[in-house]
Scaffold this motif. Structure first.
Motif, PDB file in Angstrom:
ATOM      1  N   LEU A 180      41.812   8.926  32.413  1.00 20.99           N
ATOM      2  CA  LEU A 180      42.976   8.266  31.661  1.00 20.99           C
ATOM      3  C   LEU A 180      43.629   7.387  32.436  1.00 20.99           C
ATOM      4  CD1 LEU A 180      44.605  11.811  30.429  1.00 20.99           C
ATOM      5  CD2 LEU A 180      43.444   9.892  29.140  1.00 20.99           C
ATOM      6  N   THR A 181      43.777   7.484  33.896  1.00 22.46           N
ATOM      7  CA  THR A 181      44.180   6.615  34.806  1.00 22.46           C
ATOM      8  C   THR A 181      43.590   5.454  34.836  1.00 22.46           C
ATOM      9  OG1 THR A 181      44.831   8.646  36.334  1.00 22.46           O
ATOM     10  CG2 THR A 181      45.168   6.339  37.278  1.00 22.46           C
ATOM     11  N   ALA A 182      42.173   5.408  34.970  1.00 21.00           N
ATOM     12  CA  ALA A 182      41.466   4.228  34.968  1.00 21.00           C
ATOM     13  C   ALA A 182      41.537   3.336  33.639  1.00 21.00           C
ATOM     14  CB  ALA A 182      39.980   4.469  35.033  1.00 21.00           C
ATOM     15  N   ILE A 183      41.872   3.827  32.648  1.00 23.97           N
ATOM     16  CA  ILE A 183      42.148   3.409  31.178  1.00 23.97           C
ATOM     17  C   ILE A 183      43.383   2.593  31.289  1.00 23.97           C
ATOM     18  CG2 ILE A 183      42.583   3.442  28.800  1.00 23.97           C
ATOM     19  CD1 ILE A 183      40.387   5.825  28.665  1.00 23.97           C
ATOM     20  N   VAL A 184      44.336   3.291  31.658  1.00 23.29           N
ATOM     21  CA  VAL A 184      45.554   2.813  31.654  1.00 23.29           C
ATOM     22  C   VAL A 184      45.485   1.424  32.647  1.00 23.29           C
ATOM     23  CG1 VAL A 184      48.097   3.119  32.544  1.00 23.29           C
ATOM     24  CG2 VAL A 184      47.046   4.868  31.424  1.00 23.29           C
ATOM     25  N   LEU A 185      45.166   1.771  33.841  1.00 23.05           N
ATOM     26  CA  LEU A 185      45.085   0.487  34.949  1.00 23.05           C
ATOM     27  C   LEU A 185      44.426  -0.668  34.395  1.00 23.05           C
ATOM     28  CD1 LEU A 185      44.743   2.555  38.175  1.00 23.05           C
ATOM     29  CD2 LEU A 185      46.806   1.037  37.469  1.00 23.05           C
ATOM     30  N   ILE A 186      43.123  -0.439  33.722  1.00 21.00           N
ATOM     31  CA  ILE A 186      42.201  -1.382  33.371  1.00 21.00           C
ATOM     32  C   ILE A 186      42.985  -2.238  32.154  1.00 21.00           C
ATOM     33  CG2 ILE A 186      40.186  -2.017  32.054  1.00 21.00           C
ATOM     34  CD1 ILE A 186      38.876   0.277  33.582  1.00 21.00           C
ATOM     35  N   ILE A 187      43.788  -1.416  31.187  1.00 24.24           N
ATOM     36  CA  ILE A 187      44.295  -2.126  30.272  1.00 24.24           C
ATOM     37  C   ILE A 187      45.418  -3.036  30.769  1.00 24.24           C
ATOM     38  CG2 ILE A 187      45.867  -1.992  28.307  1.00 24.24           C
ATOM     39  CD1 ILE A 187      44.546   0.457  27.604  1.00 24.24           C
ATOM     40  N   GLY A 188      46.243  -2.377  31.676  1.00 28.92           N
ATOM     41  CA  GLY A 188      47.141  -3.183  32.529  1.00 28.92           C
ATOM     42  C   GLY A 188      46.724  -4.448  33.218  1.00 28.92           C
ATOM     43  N   ILE A 191      49.909   5.190  38.116  1.00 30.89           N
ATOM     44  CA  ILE A 191      50.127   4.788  36.877  1.00 30.89           C
ATOM     45  C   ILE A 191      51.729   4.432  36.730  1.00 30.89           C
ATOM     46  CG2 ILE A 191      50.719   5.708  34.294  1.00 30.89           C
ATOM     47  CD1 ILE A 191      48.250   7.304  34.651  1.00 30.89           C
ATOM     48  N   SER A 192      52.665   5.221  37.226  1.00 27.75           N
ATOM     49  CA  SER A 192      53.927   4.524  37.169  1.00 27.75           C
ATOM     50  C   SER A 192      54.342   3.376  38.101  1.00 27.75           C
ATOM     51  CB  SER A 192      55.011   5.631  37.495  1.00 27.75           C
ATOM     52  OG  SER A 192      54.418   6.398  38.844  1.00 27.75           O
ATOM     53  N   SER A 193      53.411   3.391  39.303  1.00 24.71           N
ATOM     54  CA  SER A 193      53.886   2.018  40.031  1.00 24.71           C
ATOM     55  C   SER A 193      53.195   0.928  39.418  1.00 24.71           C
ATOM     56  CB  SER A 193      53.351   2.131  41.116  1.00 24.71           C
ATOM     57  OG  SER A 193      51.926   2.529  41.369  1.00 24.71           O
ATOM     58  N   MET A 194      52.264   0.907  38.438  1.00 21.04           N
ATOM     59  CA  MET A 194      51.980  -0.181  37.717  1.00 21.04           C
ATOM     60  C   MET A 194      53.310  -0.888  36.761  1.00 21.04           C
ATOM     61  SD  MET A 194      48.871  -0.949  35.008  1.00 21.04           S
ATOM     62  CE  MET A 194      49.666  -0.192  33.507  1.00 21.04           C
ATOM     63  N   GLY A 195      53.790   0.060  36.312  1.00 20.26           N
ATOM     64  CA  GLY A 195      55.100  -0.459  35.448  1.00 20.26           C
ATOM     65  C   GLY A 195      56.031  -1.032  36.377  1.00 20.26           C
ATOM     66  N   PHE A 244      47.637  -8.466  32.408  1.00 21.42           N
ATOM     67  CA  PHE A 244      48.344  -8.962  33.626  1.00 21.42           C
ATOM     68  C   PHE A 244      47.700 -10.318  33.986  1.00 21.42           C
ATOM     69  CE2 PHE A 244      49.747  -9.710  37.770  1.00 21.42           C
ATOM     70  CZ  PHE A 244      50.953 -10.015  37.674  1.00 21.42           C
ATOM     71  N   ARG A 245      46.270 -10.084  34.116  1.00 18.73           N
ATOM     72  CA  ARG A 245      45.525 -11.309  34.675  1.00 18.73           C
ATOM     73  C   ARG A 245      45.017 -12.209  33.738  1.00 18.73           C
ATOM     74  NH1 ARG A 245      43.368 -14.565  36.720  1.00 18.73           N
ATOM     75  NH2 ARG A 245      41.941 -14.612  38.778  1.00 18.73           N
ATOM     76  N   PHE A 246      44.806 -11.903  32.456  1.00 15.51           N
ATOM     77  CA  PHE A 246      43.939 -12.557  31.697  1.00 15.51           C
ATOM     78  C   PHE A 246      44.869 -13.067  30.203  1.00 15.51           C
ATOM     79  CE2 PHE A 246      40.689 -10.292  34.009  1.00 15.51           C
ATOM     80  CZ  PHE A 246      40.096 -11.663  34.525  1.00 15.51           C
ATOM     81  N   THR A 247      46.067 -12.737  30.262  1.00 17.76           N
ATOM     82  CA  THR A 247      46.894 -13.184  29.117  1.00 17.76           C
ATOM     83  C   THR A 247      48.223 -13.883  29.549  1.00 17.76           C
ATOM     84  OG1 THR A 247      48.395 -11.327  28.735  1.00 17.76           O
ATOM     85  CG2 THR A 247      46.121 -11.017  27.860  1.00 17.76           C
ATOM     86  N   ARG A 248      49.005 -14.267  28.848  1.00 24.80           N
ATOM     87  CA  ARG A 248      50.001 -15.041  29.231  1.00 24.80           C
ATOM     88  C   ARG A 248      51.240 -14.004  29.787  1.00 24.80           C
ATOM     89  NH1 ARG A 248      52.990 -18.968  25.684  1.00 24.80           N
ATOM     90  NH2 ARG A 248      54.318 -18.633  27.336  1.00 24.80           N
ATOM     91  N   PHE A 249      51.127 -12.944  29.348  1.00 27.79           N
ATOM     92  CA  PHE A 249      52.102 -11.863  29.859  1.00 27.79           C
ATOM     93  C   PHE A 249      52.309 -12.060  31.554  1.00 27.79           C
ATOM     94  CE2 PHE A 249      51.950  -7.546  31.562  1.00 27.79           C
ATOM     95  CZ  PHE A 249      53.384  -6.964  31.133  1.00 27.79           C
ATOM     96  N   GLY A 250      51.091 -11.732  32.212  1.00 33.76           N
ATOM     97  CA  GLY A 250      51.147 -11.958  33.556  1.00 33.76           C
ATOM     98  C   GLY A 250      51.961 -13.085  34.202  1.00 33.76           C
ATOM     99  N   ALA A 307      58.030  -0.300  30.942  1.00 29.63           N
ATOM    100  CA  ALA A 307      57.712   0.783  32.526  1.00 29.63           C
ATOM    101  C   ALA A 307      58.187   1.799  32.168  1.00 29.63           C
ATOM    102  CB  ALA A 307      58.665  -0.103  33.279  1.00 29.63           C
ATOM    103  N   GLY A 308      59.222   2.189  31.269  1.00 33.09           N
ATOM    104  CA  GLY A 308      59.590   3.579  30.980  1.00 33.09           C
ATOM    105  C   GLY A 308      58.551   4.359  30.160  1.00 33.09           C
ATOM    106  N   ALA A 309      58.008   3.456  29.292  1.00 31.80           N
ATOM    107  CA  ALA A 309      56.949   4.238  28.526  1.00 31.80           C
ATOM    108  C   ALA A 309      55.643   4.418  29.406  1.00 31.80           C
ATOM    109  CB  ALA A 309      56.341   3.211  27.556  1.00 31.80           C
ATOM    110  N   ILE A 310      55.473   3.696  30.540  1.00 34.28           N
ATOM    111  CA  ILE A 310      54.211   3.982  31.242  1.00 34.28           C
ATOM    112  C   ILE A 310      54.486   5.070  31.999  1.00 34.28           C
ATOM    113  CG2 ILE A 310      52.895   2.994  33.075  1.00 34.28           C
ATOM    114  CD1 ILE A 310      53.208   0.296  31.947  1.00 34.28           C
ATOM    115  N   THR A 311      55.587   5.339  32.624  1.00 39.00           N
ATOM    116  CA  THR A 311      55.901   6.325  33.349  1.00 39.00           C
ATOM    117  C   THR A 311      56.100   7.673  32.365  1.00 39.00           C
ATOM    118  OG1 THR A 311      56.987   5.170  34.810  1.00 39.00           O
ATOM    119  CG2 THR A 311      57.650   7.458  34.892  1.00 39.00           C
ATOM    120  N   GLY A 312      56.253   7.461  31.186  1.00 41.39           N
ATOM    121  CA  GLY A 312      56.206   8.434  30.249  1.00 41.39           C
ATOM    122  C   GLY A 312      55.162   9.176  30.193  1.00 41.39           C
TER     123      GLY A 312
END
Lengths: 323, 500
Positions: free
Chosen positions: A173-181, A65-69, A185-191, A222-227
């Protein structure tokens, strides 16, 4: 004249082939490495790792989770060394508030993480200080506060929270966070925006990307994700000590590099870096422990492997000073 | 002029990625000559001399100087082998004294027992400066105390005091005043007179014909011909450089068309401290409005100011509907496009694919209502506009860093055509681009104009402004110094008068 055209086409082909070979290696090598290391450790430990798989993987959730941030931060060319301290502070907040209400505790933990991210973002974006300097400062600052708050006794979480512990919950929980991320990342202009900033900030700005705003938000995020990762951490260990989250930042960095992430970020990152890297790191770590190696030997081996991966994956063409 | 070969260039090749910058070039430079090297932008002149002076490595082929192979890995080694260069931009280092710059890389002769004898170095440098006739420059001063012109004079000393066998002068004259040029010519002649040779790169054909003995023409990285200056005319040289009959129209051909009364963009009292002051003008629908001037005149900042990219801008940029443009996202949202003169840093994200570069400003539009992007949607979009601009590429996933300057520019233009921008600010759209792509771009601008799009064209090339624009604003010292209307009688001299 015809000979010239042929050579030109050949060079084009060669260049493209070389580039695609490199990108293939960037994707495959970590996966192959993960499989090989997993097999080797199972042979060396006579299958103990497979038998204790749940235990092995119990370490992976927080790292994942935290490495995703941090993955997002590094994609746009920054670094973050304050993740361990963020996890520590957020863990204390969650433990302390867990006796009132679990949901409140989790929200407060995420908010605490975001608040530290905000401090990083302020100095990095508004005051234009290099991100690794800022985050090293906040790392020490908040590590000090953690030690102060936990110097006499660890802060224990209430039973309300620790009773929730179950492996399926952690996995979900981990899977949900990663899938949202992943989707963002992959399918919106965010990434795409993050990659463009990492590949060339000025040009990204001239293409209409709100670079400062994006950079600011990403540190807060990233702070919130690690929170949130702190919540998983507390579920697992039940308390916050002076040592909570210590060295997490290094773990994350090693995991991402093992996963094939170019340190300078940019266009060549891949979300898979997060997942493969985290597992590779955890398996490697656990395997070395199971083999009964002393801590110094373990660190030595980790250091060598880290160096080799950085050497392989450093994107020398676009390697500039990290922001 | 003697018949003794001093420098032999043999089968030289150099590629950058897939771009062949120099292909199998061979020619001889004779003792005691000024040998000009000419060609369009990107023809390989600078690449060739950069290999000679050790700035670039050589892929294959060799330079033979007085029978010995040149083998320099940097400029200091090149100096040791008798080769020096005066570059186009600033070639002296800030933070060092004049003397330290002159003897950069050759300090050893002033070092005894590990200590540098600064006094001796300054005395030696002062002596040289005096010999060269640059008495007013003092060896002990920081180089930063001197202006561009004086720093060039220091470079002349630095490059020629040790009597090099070969002196390269790389497009230096464009940056110098007439006085500075005369100094440079004097020292080029001095090198020739003692039997050295000068490789002289210049775009100014009359200057080339006047100053050089022999001329070698390069085109697209290939050797075309070497001629004696006395035997050719300017027109002959131009034909050799371009190498083909141009077909179709080059610039616009219409004259006397009325500009629409409809104002699409109004710039009022725009000031960027230290760069431009009180710039005001209106841009009309379907008009090409040119900005010309010297590079430092502030004209490049005008483009940035309109696009909301200027730091610390005062005054207003207003669209017809009253919208104020103060930042880049607003500019893009309201259909303003901008291509920068600094293509590699500000226009393209160099370490990204053609696809990403074309899609960047249009991502929201590509994502559509779902806000989801897919590779398929982006590939389709990028392919469509890359094809429309006929970008020479392997596929849209190729990185922009592998493309030539002209193709990079096409990618940038493709991006804005994809965005369907109504107001396009093109800063130096044809800089460093060969003549064929230039023609494509001119034709495209003409087409866009006819579609009712408004274009601001900022350029240092007066001919293209005269050829393309409905109106031309000439800038000087940060202010608009004059305005001229499209006319077949307009000449470069009419504009130059307002520029300087």
């Amino acid at each position: 004249m015809p000979t010239k055209t042929v050579t030109a086409a050949e060079t084009d082909d060669e260049a493209m082939k070389k580039a695609s070979r490199m990108s293939l290696m960037r994707t495959l090598l970590p996966i192959v490495g993960l499989v090989i290391i997993f097999v080797i450790f199972n042979i060396l430990t006579h299958g103990q790792m497979i038998q204790g798989l749940a235990l092995t993987f119990s370490d992976v959730y927080v790292t994942l989770i935290s490495s995703m941030g941090v993955f997002f931060i590094m994609t746009m060319g920054g670094l973050d060394f304050s993740q361990g301290s963020i996890l520590g502070i957020a863990s204390i907040v969650i433990c302390a508030l867990s006796k009132y209400n679990v949901a409140l505790a989790v929200i407060a933990g995420v908010a605490a993480g975001a608040a530290i991210g905000l401090i990083n973002a302020f100095f990095y974006v508004k005051r234009k200080i290099k991100s690794f300097i800022v985050t090293i400062c906040t790392m020490f600052l908040f590590r000090g506060i953690i030690k102060y708050l936990t110097s006499n006794t660890p802060v224990a979480a209430s039973a309300n929270l620790t009773n929730l512990y179950s492996v399926p919950l952690l996995v979900t929980l981990t899977a949900i966070v990663l899938i949202i991320g992943f989707i963002f990342f992959r399918f919106t202009r965010f990434g795409t925006d993050l990659k463009a900033i990492g590949a060339g900030e000025t040009a990204a700005k001239f293409a209409g990307i709100k670079t400062d705003k994006t950079k600011f938000l990403i540190y807060v995020l990233a702070g919130a994700i690690t929170g949130f990762a702190a919540f998983i951490n507390v579920l697992k260990v039940g308390s916050a000590t002076y040592n909570s989250g210590s060295m997490l930042e290094t773990k994350i960095l090693i995991a991402l590099v093992l996963g094939g992430m170019p340190i300078s970020g940019g266009a060549k990152v891949n979300f898979l870096n997060v997942v493969v890297g985290s597992f590779l790191y955890v398996v490697l770590n656990r395997g070395l422990q199971m083999m009964g190696l002393t801590t110094p030997t373990q660190q030595l081996i980790q250091g060598i492997i880290f160096l080799v991966f950085v050497f392989i994956f450093a994107d020398r063409e676009s390697l500039t000073v990290i922001k | 002029m003697s018949d003794e070969v001093r420098l032999e260039v043999k089968n030289l090749c150099k590629s950058f990625g897939i771009t062949k910058a120099v292909q199998n070039v061979s020619f001889n430079v004779y003792k005691g000559t000024i040998h000009a090297l000419i060609g369009e932008n990107g023809s390989g002149k600078s690449t060739l001399t950069n290999m000679l002076t050790g700035i670039y490595s050589i892929d294959s082929g060799e330079f033979i100087l007085d029978g010995k192979k040149v083998n320099a890995k940097n400029q200091v080694e090149a100096n040791d082998q008798g080769i020096s260069i005066i570059v186009q931009e600033i070639g002296t280092l800030s933070g060092l004294t004049v003397a330290e710059n002159i003897f950069l890389g050759h300090e050893q002769r002033f070092i005894h027992g590990g200590f540098k004898n600064t006094g001796a170095m300054n005395r030696e440098a002062n002596k040289l400066l005096k010999e060269f006739g640059f008495d007013r420059i003092k060896a002990g001063d920081m180089i930063d105390n001197y202006n561009f012109e004086d720093r060039k004079l220091v470079e002349i000393v630095k490059a020629t005091y040790f009597k090099p066998k070969v002196l390269v002068v790389d497009e230096t004259t464009t940056a110098l005043s007439q006085e500075g040029r005369e100094e440079l010519y004097k020292h080029m002649n001095r090198v020739r007179d003692y039997g050295g040779c000068v490789i002289f790169i210049s775009h100014d054909l009359p200057e080339v014909l006047d100053k050089s003995d022999r001329i070698t023409v390069l085109r697209d990285g290939q050797y075309i011909d070497t001629v004696n200056s006395a035997d050719v005319t300017e027109e002959d040289l131009r034909t050799l450089m371009v190498g083909r009959e141009m077909t179709g129209a080059y610039y616009r051909e219409d004259y006397g068309e009325k500009i629409s009364d409809q104002v699409v963009l109004s710039v009022k009292d725009v000031t960027v401290p230290g760069i431009i002051s009180d710039v005001s003008f209106d841009l009309h629908k379907g008009e090409i409005l040119g900005f010309g001037g010297l590079s430092e005149s502030g004209m490049h900042e005008v483009g940035k100011a309109i696009f909301g990219a200027s730091f610390d801008r005062e005054g207003s940029v207003t669209l017809a509907d009253g919208t104020q443009i103060n930042d880049i996202p607003t500019a893009i949202k309201h259909s303003i496009a901008y291509t920068s003169k600094d293509r590699d840093n500000e226009s393209v994200v160099i370490n990204q694919s053609i696809k990403d570069n074309i899609c960047l400003p249009s991502l929201d539009q590509i994502a559509g209502k779902s806000h989801l992007l897919s590779d398929r949607k982006q590939n389709e979009f990028a392919n469509k506009y890359a094809k429309e601009m006929s970008v020479k590429m392997v596929n849209v996933n190729q990185f922009v860093s592998e493309l030539s300057g002209g193709n990079k520019q096409k990618v940038v233009v493709a991006r804005w055509i994809g965005k369907d921008s109504d107001i396009c600010v093109f800063d130096s759209p044809t800089r460093g681009i060969d003549i064929k792509v230039k023609q494509d771009i001119y034709q495209l601008l003409d087409k866009m104009r006819k579609q009712g799009k408004s274009i601001i064209m900022i350029s240092e090339e007066l001919m293209e402004l005269i050829g393309m624009c409905d109106r031309i604003m000439i800038m000087k010292d940060g202010k608009i110094n004059g305005e001229v209307k499209r006319s077949p009688e307009l000449s470069e001299n009419d504009l130059i008068g307002m520029m300087v």
